[in-house]
Design a protein around this motif. Sequence first.
Motif, PDB file in Angstrom:
ATOM      1  N   PRO A 123       0.845  -1.204   0.000  1.00 10.92           N
ATOM      2  CA  PRO A 123       0.000   0.000   0.000  1.00 10.92           C
ATOM      3  C   PRO A 123       0.878   1.251   0.000  1.00 10.92           C
ATOM      4  CG  PRO A 123      -0.500  -1.414   1.898  1.00 10.92           C
ATOM      5  CD  PRO A 123       0.700  -1.973   1.232  1.00 10.92           C
ATOM      6  N   PRO A 124       0.325   2.391  -0.381  1.00 10.35           N
ATOM      7  CA  PRO A 124       1.097   3.637  -0.312  1.00 10.35           C
ATOM      8  C   PRO A 124       1.537   3.910   1.134  1.00 10.35           C
ATOM      9  CG  PRO A 124      -0.998   3.965  -1.461  1.00 10.35           C
ATOM     10  CD  PRO A 124      -1.034   2.592  -0.886  1.00 10.35           C
ATOM     11  N   GLU A 125       2.679   4.548   1.294  1.00  9.70           N
ATOM     12  CA  GLU A 125       3.212   4.829   2.638  1.00  9.70           C
ATOM     13  C   GLU A 125       2.250   5.629   3.498  1.00  9.70           C
ATOM     14  OE1 GLU A 125       7.296   6.072   3.122  1.00  9.70           O
ATOM     15  OE2 GLU A 125       7.818   5.070   1.244  1.00  9.70           O
ATOM     16  N   ARG A 126       1.425   6.449   2.899  1.00  6.33           N
ATOM     17  CA  ARG A 126       0.475   7.270   3.664  1.00  6.33           C
ATOM     18  C   ARG A 126      -0.762   6.477   4.099  1.00  6.33           C
ATOM     19  NH1 ARG A 126      -0.164  13.172   1.251  1.00  6.33           N
ATOM     20  NH2 ARG A 126      -1.960  12.881   2.586  1.00  6.33           N
ATOM     21  N   SER A 127      -0.901   5.280   3.566  1.00  5.59           N
ATOM     22  CA  SER A 127      -2.059   4.454   3.901  1.00  5.59           C
ATOM     23  C   SER A 127      -1.925   3.888   5.316  1.00  5.59           C
ATOM     24  CB  SER A 127      -2.163   3.297   2.910  1.00  5.59           C
ATOM     25  OG  SER A 127      -3.073   2.322   3.362  1.00  5.59           O
ATOM     26  N   LEU A 128      -3.052   3.746   5.982  1.00  5.10           N
ATOM     27  CA  LEU A 128      -3.044   3.107   7.304  1.00  5.10           C
ATOM     28  C   LEU A 128      -2.601   1.647   7.212  1.00  5.10           C
ATOM     29  CD1 LEU A 128      -6.370   4.556   8.774  1.00  5.10           C
ATOM     30  CD2 LEU A 128      -4.021   5.206   9.379  1.00  5.10           C
ATOM     31  N   LEU A 129      -2.783   1.045   6.057  1.00  2.00           N
ATOM     32  CA  LEU A 129      -2.396  -0.353   5.882  1.00  2.00           C
ATOM     33  C   LEU A 129      -0.907  -0.547   5.629  1.00  2.00           C
ATOM     34  CD1 LEU A 129      -5.275  -1.931   3.754  1.00  2.00           C
ATOM     35  CD2 LEU A 129      -4.749  -2.283   6.173  1.00  2.00           C
ATOM     36  N   TYR A 130      -0.189   0.536   5.396  1.00  2.00           N
ATOM     37  CA  TYR A 130       1.237   0.412   5.097  1.00  2.00           C
ATOM     38  C   TYR A 130       1.993  -0.241   6.255  1.00  2.00           C
ATOM     39  CZ  TYR A 130       5.977   1.540   3.636  1.00  2.00           C
ATOM     40  OH  TYR A 130       7.298   1.449   3.285  1.00  2.00           O
ATOM     41  N   ASP A 131       1.753   0.223   7.476  1.00  2.00           N
ATOM     42  CA  ASP A 131       2.432  -0.360   8.642  1.00  2.00           C
ATOM     43  C   ASP A 131       2.018  -1.817   8.851  1.00  2.00           C
ATOM     44  OD1 ASP A 131       3.855   1.947   9.123  1.00  2.00           O
ATOM     45  OD2 ASP A 131       2.463   2.693  10.644  1.00  2.00           O
ATOM     46  N   VAL A 132       0.774  -2.114   8.576  1.00  2.00           N
ATOM     47  CA  VAL A 132       0.299  -3.501   8.672  1.00  2.00           C
ATOM     48  C   VAL A 132       1.033  -4.355   7.646  1.00  2.00           C
ATOM     49  CG1 VAL A 132      -1.705  -5.017   8.428  1.00  2.00           C
ATOM     50  CG2 VAL A 132      -1.953  -2.791   9.544  1.00  2.00           C
ATOM     51  N   ALA A 133       1.176  -3.833   6.436  1.00  2.00           N
ATOM     52  CA  ALA A 133       1.875  -4.563   5.372  1.00  2.00           C
ATOM     53  C   ALA A 133       3.325  -4.834   5.769  1.00  2.00           C
ATOM     54  CB  ALA A 133       1.811  -3.784   4.066  1.00  2.00           C
ATOM     55  N   LEU A 134       3.969  -3.833   6.370  1.00  2.00           N
ATOM     56  CA  LEU A 134       5.361  -4.028   6.807  1.00  2.00           C
ATOM     57  C   LEU A 134       5.451  -5.083   7.897  1.00  2.00           C
ATOM     58  CD1 LEU A 134       6.837  -0.392   6.868  1.00  2.00           C
ATOM     59  CD2 LEU A 134       7.001  -2.141   5.058  1.00  2.00           C
ATOM     60  N   ASP A 135       4.468  -5.100   8.795  1.00  2.00           N
ATOM     61  CA  ASP A 135       4.440  -6.114   9.850  1.00  2.00           C
ATOM     62  C   ASP A 135       4.271  -7.508   9.243  1.00  2.00           C
ATOM     63  OD1 ASP A 135       4.420  -6.922  12.634  1.00  2.00           O
ATOM     64  OD2 ASP A 135       2.280  -7.315  12.346  1.00  2.00           O
ATOM     65  N   PHE A 136       3.333  -7.641   8.312  1.00  2.00           N
ATOM     66  CA  PHE A 136       3.133  -8.920   7.628  1.00  2.00           C
ATOM     67  C   PHE A 136       4.414  -9.329   6.901  1.00  2.00           C
ATOM     68  CE2 PHE A 136      -1.177  -8.821   8.732  1.00  2.00           C
ATOM     69  CZ  PHE A 136      -1.880  -9.871   8.169  1.00  2.00           C
ATOM     70  N   LEU A 137       5.009  -8.385   6.187  1.00  2.00           N
ATOM     71  CA  LEU A 137       6.220  -8.667   5.424  1.00  2.00           C
ATOM     72  C   LEU A 137       7.360  -9.111   6.339  1.00  2.00           C
ATOM     73  CD1 LEU A 137       7.400  -8.725   2.593  1.00  2.00           C
ATOM     74  CD2 LEU A 137       7.972  -6.305   2.855  1.00  2.00           C
ATOM     75  N   SER A 138       7.445  -8.498   7.509  1.00  2.00           N
ATOM     76  CA  SER A 138       8.460  -8.904   8.478  1.00  2.00           C
ATOM     77  C   SER A 138       8.268 -10.363   8.900  1.00  2.00           C
ATOM     78  CB  SER A 138       8.405  -7.986   9.703  1.00  2.00           C
ATOM     79  OG  SER A 138       9.272  -8.446  10.704  1.00  2.00           O
ATOM     80  N   MET A 139       7.033 -10.736   9.203  1.00  2.00           N
ATOM     81  CA  MET A 139       6.739 -12.123   9.582  1.00  2.00           C
ATOM     82  C   MET A 139       7.072 -13.081   8.432  1.00  2.00           C
ATOM     83  SD  MET A 139       5.831 -12.047  12.702  1.00  2.00           S
ATOM     84  CE  MET A 139       5.265 -13.716  12.896  1.00  2.00           C
ATOM     85  N   ILE A 140       6.682 -12.700   7.228  1.00  2.00           N
ATOM     86  CA  ILE A 140       6.937 -13.527   6.039  1.00  2.00           C
ATOM     87  C   ILE A 140       8.433 -13.737   5.858  1.00  2.00           C
ATOM     88  CG2 ILE A 140       6.805 -13.535   3.509  1.00  2.00           C
ATOM     89  CD1 ILE A 140       4.086 -11.897   3.968  1.00  2.00           C
ATOM     90  N   GLU A 141       9.182 -12.657   5.919  1.00  2.00           N
ATOM     91  CA  GLU A 141      10.624 -12.755   5.698  1.00  2.00           C
ATOM     92  C   GLU A 141      11.322 -13.530   6.811  1.00  2.00           C
ATOM     93  OE1 GLU A 141      11.603  -8.619   4.921  1.00  2.00           O
ATOM     94  OE2 GLU A 141      11.570  -9.028   2.756  1.00  2.00           O
ATOM     95  N   CYS A 142      10.846 -13.401   8.043  1.00  2.00           N
ATOM     96  CA  CYS A 142      11.432 -14.173   9.149  1.00  2.00           C
ATOM     97  C   CYS A 142      11.212 -15.669   8.941  1.00  2.00           C
ATOM     98  CB  CYS A 142      10.849 -13.729  10.483  1.00  2.00           C
ATOM     99  SG  CYS A 142      11.513 -12.164  11.082  1.00  2.00           S
ATOM    100  N   TYR A 143       9.995 -16.059   8.607  1.00  2.00           N
ATOM    101  CA  TYR A 143       9.730 -17.472   8.355  1.00  2.00           C
ATOM    102  C   TYR A 143      10.506 -17.978   7.140  1.00  2.00           C
ATOM    103  CZ  TYR A 143       6.140 -18.101  11.906  1.00  2.00           C
ATOM    104  OH  TYR A 143       5.478 -18.227  13.102  1.00  2.00           O
ATOM    105  N   PHE A 144      10.640 -17.138   6.109  1.00  8.84           N
ATOM    106  CA  PHE A 144      11.388 -17.527   4.919  1.00  8.84           C
ATOM    107  C   PHE A 144      12.872 -17.728   5.255  1.00  8.84           C
ATOM    108  CE2 PHE A 144      13.527 -16.574   0.837  1.00  8.84           C
ATOM    109  CZ  PHE A 144      12.985 -17.604   0.082  1.00  8.84           C
ATOM    110  N   LYS A 145      13.435 -16.814   6.040  1.00  7.09           N
ATOM    111  CA  LYS A 145      14.837 -16.951   6.458  1.00  7.09           C
ATOM    112  C   LYS A 145      15.030 -18.193   7.324  1.00  7.09           C
ATOM    113  CE  LYS A 145      15.876 -12.053   6.193  1.00  7.09           C
ATOM    114  NZ  LYS A 145      16.082 -10.803   6.932  1.00  7.09           N
TER     115      LYS A 145
END
Length: 104
Positions: free
Chosen positions: A35-57
């Motif tokens: 989502p765009p950085e100004r979107s409220l979902l942007y921080d949620v997306a980063l949190d999801f992405l962090s979880m995804i990347e941790c499990y992938f690593k």
Amino acid sequence: MVEEKKIQNRITKEKIEEYLKKTEEAIDIIKKGLPPERSLLYDVALDFLSMIECYFKDAKVFIERGDYINGFASLNYAYGWIDAGVRLGIFDVGDDDVKFTLAK
């Protein structure tokens, strides 16, 4: 004569590499659909992405050690987060309902 189904009760190197590649490709796609950085979902997306990347690593570490079972489990957790994010509309993947779960 009924053909017997081949029971697949092993996670082979080929199978784990296939899932690793599919997950890596999915991560690349969702990173382009944040989502765009100004979107409220942007921080949620980063949190999801962090979880995804941790499990992938984690999966890569397990696989390097030859622990395909935990590697496979970690890849499935990563993909579960990916599909949850896509399904919730956090990541925009267009109409790709082959790699991702989009159906209502």
